[in-house]
Motif scaffolding. Structure first.
Motif: not given
Length: 98
Positions: A61-62, A65
């Motif tokens: 996710v890091e 995004l």
């Protein structure tokens, strides 16, 4: 090469390298499409069990995004595992008093 059996210092060096790879997307944004799943796979390869899977999801996710690439997820996982974790360490210190 089995990354799970590396020494903690080698894991730290690899983690720093992998975190630096995440910064490539600031120069070339499409790199995130390749790096996000690769970072998740590398995280599960470096750290076993449930904590490795959770760290992999966070890493994915890091990296996926925009603008979150500044978070050094591999270094933070290393710190959690080897500095802040309350689990009993597998390496025991033996002191010979003879």
């Amino acid at each position: 090469m089995n990354l799970k059996n590396l020494s903690k210092h080698k894991k730290l060096l690899l983690g720093l390298l992998f975190d630096a790879c995440g910064y490539i997307s600031f120069i070339f944004p499409p790199f995130d499409f390749v790096w996000a799943p690769a970072s998740a796979w590398l995280m599960t390869t470096l750290y076993k069990g449930k904590k490795g899977k959770i760290a992999a999801a966070i890493s994915f996710v890091e990296e996926a995004l925009p603008f979150l690439d500044v978070i050094p997820s591999f270094t933070l996982m290393w710190l959690y595992t080897y500095v802040f974790s309350s689990e009993k360490k597998s390496e025991e210190t033996v002191i010979d008093i003879n």
